[in-house]
Structures are given as structure tokens and as C-alpha cells.
Design a protein around this motif. Sequence first.
Motif, short mmCIF file in Angstrom:
data_model
loop_
_atom_site.label_atom_id
_atom_site.label_comp_id
_atom_site.label_asym_id
_atom_site.label_seq_id
_atom_site.Cartn_x
_atom_site.Cartn_y
_atom_site.Cartn_z
N GLU A 117 10.05 -3.46 0.63
CA GLU A 117 8.28 -2.83 0.36
C GLU A 117 7.83 -1.57 0.55
N ARG A 168 8.97 0.83 -3.02
CA ARG A 168 8.40 0.84 -3.45
C ARG A 168 6.56 1.44 -2.97
N LYS A 169 6.57 1.24 -1.68
CA LYS A 169 6.10 2.21 -0.84
C LYS A 169 6.15 3.60 -1.22
N LYS A 170 7.43 4.14 -1.22
CA LYS A 170 7.08 5.45 -1.20
C LYS A 170 8.24 5.40 -2.24
N LYS A 171 7.70 5.11 -3.35
CA LYS A 171 8.21 5.32 -4.85
C LYS A 171 9.34 6.31 -4.82
#
Length: 346
Positions: free
Chosen positions: A147, A150-153
Motif C-alpha cells: 500500500e 503504491r501511494k508513494k508511486k
Amino acid sequence: MVNKSEVGIVLMNLGSPDSTSVPDVKRYLMEFLMDKRVIDYSWLMRKLLVGGVIVPRRAPKSAEAYQSIWWEEGSPLIVLTKQLQKAVQHDMEVPVEIAMRYGNPTPEAAYDKLLQDNPNLKEVILLPLYPHYAMSSYETAAEYAKEIYRKKKYKFKLSVIPPFYDEPDYINAIAESMRPYLQHENDYDYVLFSYHGVPVRHIKKGDITGKHCLQVNDCCHVKSPAHEFCYRHQVTITAELVAEKLGLPKDKWGISFQSRLGKEEWIQPYTAARFEQLPQEGKKKLLVVCPAFVSDCLETLEEIAVEGKHSFISSGGDSFTMIPCLNVHPLWVKAIVKYCSQIIAD
């Protein structure tokens, strides 16, 4: 194939409060118990239960328990995980960082450190330090790390190593860590494999077939796709493989489950109950091993080695020995290096 100079490794453990103070323990327990994979109720129900009942009652007692096992260098789990990091790093050509599911350091901090040291990072190998798949352990750690990824790309690839409950190197490491305590058969009457417990509801919820776990006779030994995600099956297999490797007679070992929380039914038998029952069964010299934990922590150092020993001796037992977790056992370090190297080679 990714070049070794473009790879990093993150070893991910459970976590620990930042200190033994009640506020720090409260903060840690709130993060831990508000995890929807640990207590899988609605957010509002969790908030009311955890914030209004469990943590206010539990935090002062937990703070005392942490104080009783805290080392001068800090939390045993954190200290031991850092020692493991150092040992793995010694045998790896790629950088190794650590992260915790709860508390510090976070997966984000580990990812950022790897990137800081190597801006050309192409792949991070994540090893959740949980041998067995459970919603409240391996799954929550892996999904939390994903997670944040993904959030920090982040641009690098994230590869997650699966549970290793039946991997020969892990089994061998457990067996060899136990062997020195089994030199003379007269030194022990019984070996208890104590695993962290989970609610029965979690076992049924994780059954991808919907019709196998705890519904089929001897379900842990009847082949099923459900076993890929079944904690009860996986810990059973670990114990059986270790017992077989050590040549333990079937009447001299067993499995139990500790750390029960709340009043609902958890998988049995309960470790606390077995500590009281075993002396009455004539098993008065006990060895306890906790294969679900790779690093000694509150659940082993206090719950087993202190509370468990007191219960067993008070119930008529003569001797009680907790076999340390794998911690930085050379064979365990070697196993981790092998698992990570295989991913790099692929």
C-alpha cells in the motif's frame, strides 16, 4: 535480469513501542489493534472496542510487561532485527534495510533509505519475517508494504517473498536451533510447539474454497487449495517437519496456541491451558519452542519464559526451558540470504 547494484532488500518484522512509557505503548497498541486484519470488525466497532475498552485497560499492564523484558539497547525485537539485518548484510552484496508493520522504522523509511543510497534502484525485495500465512500477520505486513509502495508511486519493482513454513532451509534452521536442547532424552519429557493464536473465524474467513478448513475431518492433512492461506495447516506442517527431522517420538511433542485476545473462540489447544495440564499428564520437564516468531519479543520473553514458566511450575512441573527464537542463528541468516539471492537471480 536486474543488476545486483540496482537491488535492495527490506526485512519486515512486527514492530514494537518506541519505549516502555504508557503513552508510547498506547500509541503502539492503537496502531496494532486498529488494523482491520487484526480485529476485522467495522472501523466504528474497532474504534469503540479498541480505543474505549481494550487499550485503556491493556496499556498500563503491557507497559509493565515491556519494562520487564526491555534491553539496555532498546526493544528486544528491534535490537534482534537490526542484528539480523547486519548479519544478512555481511553475506549480501546488496543493501539491506529493516521495516516494521507497526511503529518504527516504517516501510516508507526503508524504501527512502534504499533510494537515498542508490537513486538507480530498480527492485526491492521484501521479506516479511512471518513463516506462516495469517491475515493478522503475514498478510497485513505484505499488504501494508504494498500500500505504501503504491501511494508513494515508487518507480522500482517490489517483489514479495511468500511464506516459507515448509522450506527446507527454514525447517533445518529451526531443527538445528533446537538440537542442543535435545542431546539427552532424559533432559525433557515433552516438546511444546507454541504458535501465536488466531480466531477460529479468521481460519474460516481465509478458506478460499469456503468448504474445507474446520469443516473436513483432519482438514490440515487433506489436500486443498485452502492450505495456501491457512495458518492452522501451515503451523501444523512446520511442527511435523521439524519433529520428523529431529526424530521426536509422537508422544513427546505437541502443538498449542498462545496470545489469545477477547472472549471469542480461537484455535486450540491453548498454550496457557497446556502449561497447567502437562504436569498432570506426567510431563514435568518441558521444552517450549515458538516457530511463528523468528525474533524473540514480548510474546516469547515474557508470555512464555516468565508467565508460562510460572504457570507450568505452579501446576507441578519440575523444569521449563524456552528455546530461543531463530534470532541471528547462522542457518537462519543463510536461509534468508538464499531466499533473497534466488529472487535476484531470477
